[in-house]
Design an enzyme around this catalytic site. Sequence first.
Site, PDB file in Angstrom:
ATOM      1  CG  HIS A  18      -1.960  -1.055   1.161  1.00  0.00           C
ATOM      2  ND1 HIS A  18      -3.361  -0.757   0.875  1.00  0.00           N
ATOM      3  CD2 HIS A  18      -2.091  -2.325   1.368  1.00  0.00           C
ATOM      4  CE1 HIS A  18      -4.055  -1.785   0.646  1.00  0.00           C
ATOM      5  NE2 HIS A  18      -3.511  -2.796   1.004  1.00  0.00           N
TER       6      HIS A  18
ATOM      7  CG  ASP B 192       0.180   9.505   0.592  1.00  0.00           C
ATOM      8  OD1 ASP B 192       0.201   8.211   1.154  1.00  0.00           O
ATOM      9  OD2 ASP B 192      -0.592  10.528   0.907  1.00  0.00           O
TER      10      ASP B 192
END
Length: 471
Positions: A157, A365
């Site tokens: 992720h 991110d």
Amino acid sequence: MSRLVVVSNRVGDPRKPSAGGLAVAVGETLASAGGLWFGWSGQVVDERAPGEGELHQQRVGRFTLATVDLSRQDHDSYYLGYSNQALWPAFHYRLDLADFERAHFEGYKRVNRMFAAKLASLLRPDDVIWVHDYHLIPLAAELRMLGCTQRIGFFLHIPLPPPPILAAIPGHEGLMRWFFAYDVVGVQTQMDLEHFVRFIKDEARARPLGGDRYQAYERTLCARSFPIGIDVEEFQHLARSREALETYATLKEEYAKRRLLVGVDRLDYSKGLPQRFRAFRELLANYPENRMSATLIQIASPTRENVHAYEDIRHELEGLSGEINGNYGELDWMPVRYIHRTWARRRLAGLYRNARVALVTPLRDGMNLVAKEFIAVQDAEDPGVLVLSRFAGAAEQLREALLVNPYDVETTAQVIQRALRMPLAERRERHAALYERVRREDVHAWRRAFLAALNGEQNADADQEAAVGHA
Ligand code: ADQ
């Protein structure tokens, strides 16, 4: 059909409205087809010895939640230590913040071994296993050592940094071997995939087999990018809830004469919050028309994982918001509303809908789902503008956002000004394009694509390339 087994550090109950993200994504499949969800219970037991944990099983509708407690020592070394103080910073390009303490690494391996042993006792021969995130990279290798031959996939992720950064992680050779115990390795973006492929070719001497398949350590894996999305309908449903509508109405009234900018993040150094506050300060300094008007609401939910780095950033943000409010605020206008608490997702939906501009400006991110949630609940007739960091994984898909380099505070302020002044026609046009993509590439598409790859269903392009490669 094979049974789906999902493994993640934390498990969630997909029936709860607060579940969000992964719970919604896998919950649908688990709830309709049945299956097993395995992970840490969230409980830490002080008197337990390292490497030991009790297995709990709970039936939730058609599927089973299986969780294991952790001893204090395992929690501190596996979770707080290696996962969050070594892998999290290193994978976010922050070697300067990484602590590679040997004992933490040992704890990381120990807990993965223990999880594998508990999980193996629950597995059936034709299960398909989907492992999530950086806490669990060694899990497949441990399962293989116990004789498990099921198909196992891994999805990361968080970002996957370039090879020179990965190479700085002590024991990175072992990391590569762990990856090759999986049949599928999925990452968020094309850039992450390029990093991974370069790394396995250079460090593990992996041999490309054509398409997205690579061979090393006598195993073959498929490496591909699967950008995660949101459940658009679920989030729009939340936006129609009583709490969302109340939040919307309160803010609309209170900020009727102001222009709202919002930021919603976990309080983490990867999210670029001090840089964002400085850009907002520049905006007020350089474009005085925004004084008495532009108001930044920043929700930063507390995280406990990185105690020191977290304390530092908290102090920095308190200092910056105090300074901005002190220098620019008036009796009836506070430029920065900094809220250091977790908000219910329902209220977030009401907040997003009120905002003229969303500031999603992480330094790095994996994806960033706030950007997609913001787009999903805008009024298409009068939509807000997304200012998005080029270093968020989401920037690969959301090209019609206003992209910024968050380190460049001055230019970011200029772009925010542009966002605030953007004519309605341009706002509509950009929003329509973004909405279309957020809708099409949603969390269900993500799950289907990953499971198809894990079930060995090749995509046509990969097969074509493989055929050419072997010719
Ligand atoms: P996170 O770093 O947690 O996740 P993100 O994708 O921004 O980040 O948010 C996940 C969820 O948390 C969203 O549904 C968001 O609404 C919620 N959230 C964030 N801040 C909140 C707050 N202050 N209060 C309440 N809710 C909040 C990791 C990676 C990301 C990747 C996701 C999914 O770091 O890059 O997008 O996993 O793969």
